[in-house]
Design a protein around this motif. Structure first.
Motif, PDB file in Angstrom:
ATOM      1  N   THR A   8     -22.327 -24.545 -74.191  1.00  0.00           N
ATOM      2  CA  THR A   8     -21.297 -23.746 -73.520  1.00  0.00           C
ATOM      3  C   THR A   8     -20.364 -23.166 -74.575  1.00  0.00           C
ATOM      4  OG1 THR A   8     -19.999 -25.778 -73.165  1.00  0.00           O
ATOM      5  CG2 THR A   8     -21.377 -25.020 -71.346  1.00  0.00           C
ATOM      6  N   GLN A   9     -19.493 -22.275 -74.150  1.00  0.00           N
ATOM      7  CA  GLN A   9     -18.605 -21.600 -75.084  1.00  0.00           C
ATOM      8  C   GLN A   9     -17.141 -21.975 -74.822  1.00  0.00           C
ATOM      9  OE1 GLN A   9     -19.399 -19.643 -77.734  1.00  0.00           O
ATOM     10  NE2 GLN A   9     -21.536 -20.190 -77.260  1.00  0.00           N
ATOM     11  N   PRO A  10     -16.360 -22.198 -75.900  1.00  0.00           N
ATOM     12  CA  PRO A  10     -14.930 -22.461 -75.711  1.00  0.00           C
ATOM     13  C   PRO A  10     -14.243 -21.240 -75.100  1.00  0.00           C
ATOM     14  CG  PRO A  10     -15.646 -23.034 -77.939  1.00  0.00           C
ATOM     15  CD  PRO A  10     -16.758 -22.281 -77.311  1.00  0.00           C
ATOM     16  N   LYS A  11     -13.187 -21.468 -74.360  1.00  0.00           N
ATOM     17  CA  LYS A  11     -12.428 -20.384 -73.753  1.00  0.00           C
ATOM     18  C   LYS A  11     -11.674 -19.606 -74.832  1.00  0.00           C
ATOM     19  CE  LYS A  11     -13.226 -21.174 -69.313  1.00  0.00           C
ATOM     20  NZ  LYS A  11     -12.159 -21.692 -68.441  1.00  0.00           N
ATOM     21  N   PRO A  12     -11.381 -18.327 -74.577  1.00  0.00           N
ATOM     22  CA  PRO A  12     -10.598 -17.536 -75.527  1.00  0.00           C
ATOM     23  C   PRO A  12      -9.226 -18.184 -75.772  1.00  0.00           C
ATOM     24  CG  PRO A  12     -11.601 -16.119 -73.870  1.00  0.00           C
ATOM     25  CD  PRO A  12     -11.837 -17.532 -73.431  1.00  0.00           C
ATOM     26  N   GLY A  13      -8.822 -18.200 -77.006  1.00  0.00           N
ATOM     27  CA  GLY A  13      -7.522 -18.758 -77.360  1.00  0.00           C
ATOM     28  C   GLY A  13      -7.553 -20.210 -77.784  1.00  0.00           C
ATOM     29  N   VAL A  14      -8.657 -20.907 -77.494  1.00  0.00           N
ATOM     30  CA  VAL A  14      -8.741 -22.326 -77.842  1.00  0.00           C
ATOM     31  C   VAL A  14      -8.717 -22.518 -79.356  1.00  0.00           C
ATOM     32  CG1 VAL A  14     -10.275 -24.331 -77.858  1.00  0.00           C
ATOM     33  CG2 VAL A  14      -9.865 -23.111 -75.727  1.00  0.00           C
ATOM     34  N   ALA A  15      -9.493 -21.715 -80.077  1.00  0.00           N
ATOM     35  CA  ALA A  15      -9.583 -21.865 -81.536  1.00  0.00           C
ATOM     36  C   ALA A  15      -8.242 -21.611 -82.202  1.00  0.00           C
ATOM     37  CB  ALA A  15     -10.648 -20.913 -82.089  1.00  0.00           C
ATOM     38  N   ALA A  16      -7.530 -20.578 -81.770  1.00  0.00           N
ATOM     39  CA  ALA A  16      -6.233 -20.265 -82.368  1.00  0.00           C
ATOM     40  C   ALA A  16      -5.222 -21.376 -82.099  1.00  0.00           C
ATOM     41  CB  ALA A  16      -5.715 -18.930 -81.820  1.00  0.00           C
ATOM     42  N   GLU A  17      -5.265 -21.937 -80.906  1.00  0.00           N
ATOM     43  CA  GLU A  17      -4.349 -23.021 -80.572  1.00  0.00           C
ATOM     44  C   GLU A  17      -4.678 -24.281 -81.359  1.00  0.00           C
ATOM     45  OE1 GLU A  17      -2.490 -23.623 -76.414  1.00  0.00           O
ATOM     46  OE2 GLU A  17      -4.188 -25.018 -76.514  1.00  0.00           O
ATOM     47  N   PHE A  18      -5.972 -24.521 -81.577  1.00  0.00           N
ATOM     48  CA  PHE A  18      -6.395 -25.651 -82.402  1.00  0.00           C
ATOM     49  C   PHE A  18      -5.835 -25.508 -83.816  1.00  0.00           C
ATOM     50  CE2 PHE A  18      -9.211 -27.771 -85.360  1.00  0.00           C
ATOM     51  CZ  PHE A  18      -9.568 -28.952 -84.728  1.00  0.00           C
ATOM     52  N   ASP A  19      -5.991 -24.320 -84.392  1.00  0.00           N
ATOM     53  CA  ASP A  19      -5.463 -24.071 -85.735  1.00  0.00           C
ATOM     54  C   ASP A  19      -3.951 -24.268 -85.773  1.00  0.00           C
ATOM     55  OD1 ASP A  19      -7.998 -23.475 -86.607  1.00  0.00           O
ATOM     56  OD2 ASP A  19      -7.743 -21.306 -86.443  1.00  0.00           O
ATOM     57  N   ARG A  20      -3.301 -23.833 -84.742  1.00  0.00           N
ATOM     58  CA  ARG A  20      -1.841 -23.967 -84.669  1.00  0.00           C
ATOM     59  C   ARG A  20      -1.424 -25.437 -84.656  1.00  0.00           C
ATOM     60  NH1 ARG A  20       3.274 -22.490 -85.497  1.00  0.00           N
ATOM     61  NH2 ARG A  20       4.577 -22.316 -83.652  1.00  0.00           N
ATOM     62  N   ALA A  21      -2.108 -26.248 -83.863  1.00  0.00           N
ATOM     63  CA  ALA A  21      -1.780 -27.673 -83.781  1.00  0.00           C
ATOM     64  C   ALA A  21      -2.011 -28.377 -85.112  1.00  0.00           C
ATOM     65  CB  ALA A  21      -2.613 -28.337 -82.683  1.00  0.00           C
ATOM     66  N   VAL A  22      -3.114 -28.030 -85.777  1.00  0.00           N
ATOM     67  CA  VAL A  22      -3.396 -28.626 -87.088  1.00  0.00           C
ATOM     68  C   VAL A  22      -2.325 -28.228 -88.092  1.00  0.00           C
ATOM     69  CG1 VAL A  22      -5.014 -28.640 -89.027  1.00  0.00           C
ATOM     70  CG2 VAL A  22      -5.869 -28.783 -86.684  1.00  0.00           C
ATOM     71  N   ALA A  23      -1.928 -26.964 -88.068  1.00  0.00           N
ATOM     72  CA  ALA A  23      -0.906 -26.482 -89.007  1.00  0.00           C
ATOM     73  C   ALA A  23       0.428 -27.184 -88.785  1.00  0.00           C
ATOM     74  CB  ALA A  23      -0.747 -24.969 -88.840  1.00  0.00           C
ATOM     75  N   VAL A  24       0.795 -27.371 -87.526  1.00  0.00           N
ATOM     76  CA  VAL A  24       2.054 -28.054 -87.223  1.00  0.00           C
ATOM     77  C   VAL A  24       2.019 -29.491 -87.729  1.00  0.00           C
ATOM     78  CG1 VAL A  24       3.500 -28.930 -85.342  1.00  0.00           C
ATOM     79  CG2 VAL A  24       2.625 -26.594 -85.255  1.00  0.00           C
ATOM     80  N   THR A  25       0.890 -30.161 -87.513  1.00  0.00           N
ATOM     81  CA  THR A  25       0.759 -31.545 -87.983  1.00  0.00           C
ATOM     82  C   THR A  25       0.872 -31.622 -89.495  1.00  0.00           C
ATOM     83  OG1 THR A  25      -0.723 -32.018 -86.126  1.00  0.00           O
ATOM     84  CG2 THR A  25      -0.691 -33.608 -87.931  1.00  0.00           C
ATOM     85  N   GLU A  26       0.166 -30.759 -90.191  1.00  0.00           N
ATOM     86  CA  GLU A  26       0.184 -30.787 -91.647  1.00  0.00           C
ATOM     87  C   GLU A  26       1.579 -30.483 -92.194  1.00  0.00           C
ATOM     88  OE1 GLU A  26      -2.862 -28.072 -92.809  1.00  0.00           O
ATOM     89  OE2 GLU A  26      -4.490 -29.499 -92.396  1.00  0.00           O
ATOM     90  N   TYR A  27       2.260 -29.534 -91.575  1.00  0.00           N
ATOM     91  CA  TYR A  27       3.621 -29.210 -92.008  1.00  0.00           C
ATOM     92  C   TYR A  27       4.549 -30.407 -91.796  1.00  0.00           C
ATOM     93  CZ  TYR A  27       8.070 -26.730 -92.473  1.00  0.00           C
ATOM     94  OH  TYR A  27       9.318 -26.336 -92.877  1.00  0.00           O
ATOM     95  N   ALA A  28       4.438 -31.044 -90.620  1.00  0.00           N
ATOM     96  CA  ALA A  28       5.303 -32.184 -90.305  1.00  0.00           C
ATOM     97  C   ALA A  28       5.064 -33.349 -91.260  1.00  0.00           C
ATOM     98  CB  ALA A  28       5.079 -32.624 -88.864  1.00  0.00           C
ATOM     99  N   LEU A  29       3.808 -33.604 -91.599  1.00  0.00           N
ATOM    100  CA  LEU A  29       3.498 -34.698 -92.518  1.00  0.00           C
ATOM    101  C   LEU A  29       3.958 -34.393 -93.938  1.00  0.00           C
ATOM    102  CD1 LEU A  29      -0.086 -35.692 -91.274  1.00  0.00           C
ATOM    103  CD2 LEU A  29       2.066 -36.881 -90.830  1.00  0.00           C
ATOM    104  N   ALA A  30       3.924 -33.112 -94.321  1.00  0.00           N
ATOM    105  CA  ALA A  30       4.371 -32.719 -95.659  1.00  0.00           C
ATOM    106  C   ALA A  30       5.881 -32.641 -95.763  1.00  0.00           C
ATOM    107  CB  ALA A  30       3.752 -31.376 -96.038  1.00  0.00           C
ATOM    108  N   HIS A  31       6.564 -32.498 -94.627  1.00  0.00           N
ATOM    109  CA  HIS A  31       8.030 -32.405 -94.587  1.00  0.00           C
ATOM    110  C   HIS A  31       8.563 -33.430 -93.592  1.00  0.00           C
ATOM    111  CE1 HIS A  31       6.464 -28.417 -95.779  1.00  0.00           C
ATOM    112  NE2 HIS A  31       7.534 -28.351 -96.572  1.00  0.00           N
TER     113      HIS A  31
END
Length: 524
Positions: A481-504
């Protein structure tokens, strides 16, 4: 004054403190999100202790010492698996889950997170997750009710049913009043009691022995408990234990990733970076508690033989901790120590009642009524706490399994149904809603069927095939099956927020969100 007077006094004082915390938390609970998740304001000390206390239940002070007392050190494989699982959960799940649940439309329950994470519009995923929570938590809460009844039997020589009703009712009362904050704050007090009791009781019992060194040899050569001729393989972790049993016991650690009452603490942290501090607190707490439970079993093999004392529970020997405290201390001190068992029972039950109530209201009721008022949501959530407790009490009236057996079934259910989906949600961008549904349903059904058939349940703990089959189903269906539109961008966003929070680590979550306004790519 009689022994029961002092025991009752200690326990009434404890109940008073719990209810008092409930009322204090009620004053802090202004809206529905406060009741369910404490408005994501949990500090790391409270989160670490609360996750540990809500995790362990009466199993830590009753089920585990009893199993070690009867079977010996072969039961330690469960402890090893759980210890590793606790660390891994805090390390790899906590930071990302904290970020992703807020990035994904501020999800406040695990089922709502699954739905928002995959952008599922069918509501099937959320509905299925809620049903699984309600089903398995009813068994889990029932194990707490059983612990409460056996606690009352051992401590007061009273009626099992009366004890179950008293412990269950007090737990329902403060959960009903104060919600998530009451559950979390009482967990801190309860976790502290458990910690101190598991240090004091085995140490004092050790000093009471004729020769403390006997704890390392007595069980192999002398009659004790269920072994009229001793247990020659007591200290051997592999003798008489199959590879499948060892794997099954270690696999208890896999269950952590899917336990809603534990991962909810991750979602409630103030920031992903605070998962590090919470992990240190939680790991120190759980390590010392495990050591205390192990030594309780070791000391008991000698104590109840040398002192000609009897264990109240002559079937599963799950009351050895209770009996040691009652026999060794003045009734008031014993009563205070024995509240640690109540603490273990009640801390887990309260978390589970709240999660089940949230599933019923947030993940089922709101499917059909999308815009209820805050007052309606609060009233319904509190009502569900009571109804779920009543259902669990009815199941516990005539317990047909050990505490460890009831906990093991529910633990496997959540671990197999939710564990693979939680990990994939956080680390595999390709996960789809149909894949998540397939994984959950296959995992839950495998545990239910495997654990219900004597031939298969005797082969290996049901969480092992449950996780394997759930993962295969989840991956296979997601790839078709295929992921819904916007899922990949939101995934990247969540990862970026986590990495920023851990670095700061000094940054607030809002700072992390603002500091990652332009998401960067993340790997699959």
């Amino acid at each position: 004054m009689t022994e029961n007077f002092w025991l009752v006094l200690a326990i009434v004082l404890y109940f008073g403190v719990m209810v008092g915390i409930g009322f204090y938390s009620w004053l802090q609970t202004k809206k529905y999100d406060d009741y369910v998740l404490g408005d994501r304001g949990l500090n790391p000390l409270v989160a670490g202790l609360s996750a540990g206390a809500s995790d362990m239940s009466g199993w830590l002070l009753m089920g585990l010492p009893g199993a070690l007392f009867v079977a010996g050190m072969s039961e330690l494989w469960i402890v090893i698996g759980l210890f590793i699982g606790t660390w891994a959960n805090w390390k790899w799940v906590a930071p990302r889950l904290r970020s992703y649940t807020e990035v994904a439309n501020n999800s406040i329950t695990l089922p709502s997170f699954f739905e928002n994470r995959t952008h599922d519009t069918s509501r099937i995923l959320r509905f299925a997750a809620a049903v699984i929570i309600i089903f398995f938590f009813t068994f889990y809460v029932s194990s707490g009710m059983v612990s409460g009844g056996r606690y009352y039997e051992s401590t007061f020589g009273g009626d099992y049913l009366t004890g179950m009703l008293i412990v269950g009712s007090i737990t329902v009362l403060y959960t009903f009043i104060g919600g998530f904050l009451a559950v979390s704050y009482t967990d801190v007090v309860q976790g502290g009691l458990m910690f101190l009791a598991l240090i004091i009781v085995p140490i004092m019992a050790l000093f009471a022995l004729d020769n403390p060194a006997d704890i390392f040899t007595w069980a192999t050569d002398n009659a004790y408990g269920p072994h009229p001729e001793g247990n020659p393989t007591y200290f051997n972790m592999v003798a008489g234990v199959s590879a499948a049993t060892i794997i099954g016991n270690l696999a208890w650690g896999l269950g952590y990733f899917g336990q809603p009452h534990i991962v909810t603490r991750f979602m409630a942290l103030r920031s992903p970076a605070e998962a590090r501090s919470a992990r240190r607190t939680g790991m120190i707490w759980v390590a010392i508690c495990y050591i205390g439970a192990i030594f309780t079993a070791l000391v008991s093999t000698v104590y109840f033989s040398q002192k000609s004392a009897s264990v109240t529970d002559q079937t599963n020997f799950e009351t050895i901790f209770l009996d040691l405290a009652r026999l060794m201390f003045h009734p008031l001190i014993a009563g205070i120590i024995l509240t640690a068992v109540l603490a273990a029972i009640m801390s887990t039950m309260s978390s589970q009642l709240l999660i089940t109530s949230s599933a019923l209201i947030e993940d089922l009721y709101r499917i059909f009524n999308k815009k209820p008022s805050q007052t309606t949501l609060l009233v319904l959530s509190r009502t569900m706490v009571v109804l779920v407790a009543i259902a669990a009490m009815l199941m516990a009236v005539n317990p047909s399994d050990t505490i460890l057996g009831l906990v093991g079934f529910a633990w496997a259910g959540f671990g197999a149904a939710f564990g693979p989906v939680v990990v994939a949600s956080l680390y595999w961008k390709r996960l789809t809603a149909p894949g998540a549904i397939a994984g959950m349903v296959v995992g839950a059904l495998t545990v239910f069927i495997w654990g219900s058939v004597p031939a298969t349940s005797a082969m290996i703990y049901e969480i092992v095939p449950g996780v394997i089959f759930a993962t295969i189903a989840m991956v296979a269906v997601s790839l078709f099956t295929q992921p819904k539109p916007g899922v990949a961008a939101e995934f990247d966003r969540a990862v970026a927020v986590t990495e920023y929070a851990l670095a700061h680590p000094e940054a607030t979550f809002s700072d992390a969100m603002e500091g990652t306004a332009a998401p960067h790519p993340a790997s699959n």
